[in-house]
Design a protein around this motif. Structure first.
Motif, PDB file in Angstrom:
ATOM      1  N   VAL A 195       0.849  -1.192   0.000  1.00  0.00           N
ATOM      2  CA  VAL A 195       0.000   0.000   0.000  1.00  0.00           C
ATOM      3  C   VAL A 195       0.885   1.243   0.000  1.00  0.00           C
ATOM      4  O   VAL A 195       1.715   1.423   0.885  1.00  0.00           O
TER       5      VAL A 195
ATOM      6  N   GLU B 223       1.169   5.335  -0.022  1.00  0.00           N
ATOM      7  CA  GLU B 223       0.402   6.522   0.340  1.00  0.00           C
ATOM      8  C   GLU B 223       0.796   7.690  -0.548  1.00  0.00           C
ATOM      9  O   GLU B 223       1.973   7.942  -0.805  1.00  0.00           O
ATOM     10  N   ARG B 224      -0.234   8.369  -1.024  1.00  0.00           N
ATOM     11  CA  ARG B 224       0.014   9.533  -1.888  1.00  0.00           C
ATOM     12  C   ARG B 224      -0.784  10.687  -1.334  1.00  0.00           C
ATOM     13  O   ARG B 224      -1.976  10.798  -1.597  1.00  0.00           O
TER      14      ARG B 224
ATOM     15  N   SER C 287      -3.129  12.314   0.846  1.00  0.00           N
ATOM     16  CA  SER C 287      -4.143  11.758   1.756  1.00  0.00           C
ATOM     17  C   SER C 287      -4.802  10.535   1.145  1.00  0.00           C
ATOM     18  O   SER C 287      -5.811  10.057   1.634  1.00  0.00           O
TER      19      SER C 287
ATOM     20  N   ALA D  77      -4.422   6.492  -0.561  1.00  0.00           N
ATOM     21  CA  ALA D  77      -3.625   5.270  -0.474  1.00  0.00           C
ATOM     22  C   ALA D  77      -3.985   4.379  -1.648  1.00  0.00           C
ATOM     23  O   ALA D  77      -5.154   4.235  -2.013  1.00  0.00           O
TER      24      ALA D  77
ATOM     25  N   ARG E 255      -9.344   6.893  -0.138  1.00  0.00           N
ATOM     26  CA  ARG E 255      -9.143   7.987   0.804  1.00  0.00           C
ATOM     27  C   ARG E 255      -8.670   7.470   2.153  1.00  0.00           C
ATOM     28  O   ARG E 255      -8.245   8.249   2.990  1.00  0.00           O
ATOM     29  N   SER E 256      -8.746   6.169   2.338  1.00  0.00           N
ATOM     30  CA  SER E 256      -8.310   5.627   3.624  1.00  0.00           C
ATOM     31  C   SER E 256      -7.412   4.422   3.389  1.00  0.00           C
ATOM     32  O   SER E 256      -7.640   3.621   2.478  1.00  0.00           O
ATOM     33  N   ARG E 257      -6.388   4.315   4.194  1.00  0.00           N
ATOM     34  CA  ARG E 257      -5.462   3.210   4.014  1.00  0.00           C
ATOM     35  C   ARG E 257      -6.154   1.886   4.331  1.00  0.00           C
ATOM     36  O   ARG E 257      -5.760   0.837   3.855  1.00  0.00           O
TER      37      ARG E 257
ATOM     38  N   SER F 200      -7.619   0.551   1.201  1.00  0.00           N
ATOM     39  CA  SER F 200      -6.578   0.011   0.331  1.00  0.00           C
ATOM     40  C   SER F 200      -6.144  -1.357   0.819  1.00  0.00           C
ATOM     41  O   SER F 200      -5.865  -2.260   0.036  1.00  0.00           O
TER      42      SER F 200
END
Ligand SMILES: [Zn+2]
Length: 58
Positions: free
Chosen positions: A9, A11-12, A14, A16, A30-32, A35
């Motif tokens: 995963v 992160e870019r 905010s 993921a 929008r949330s890890r 992902s």
């Protein structure tokens, strides 16, 4: 058993995005957590609609 799916995963900002060693990648979430779900779903589902290695069955 030679189809390994190693999903990471990334992160870019905010967002993921889950990427796999097979070339698969999930859409930006929008949330890890989402992902991670994408990654788990891909790992358990051997192959999606956009999988390049479709001719690797013994
Ligand atoms: Zn994969």
């Amino acid at each position: 058993m030679s189809s390994e799916h190693e999903v990471a995963v990334v992160e870019r900002g905010s967002f993921a995005i889950a990427h796999c060693t097979c070339g698969w990648s999930a859409p930006a979430r929008r949330s890890r957590d989402l992902s991670r779900r994408d990654a788990e779903a891909h790992g358990s589902e051997d192959g999606g609609p956009e999988t390049p290695d479709a001719g690797n069955r013994a």
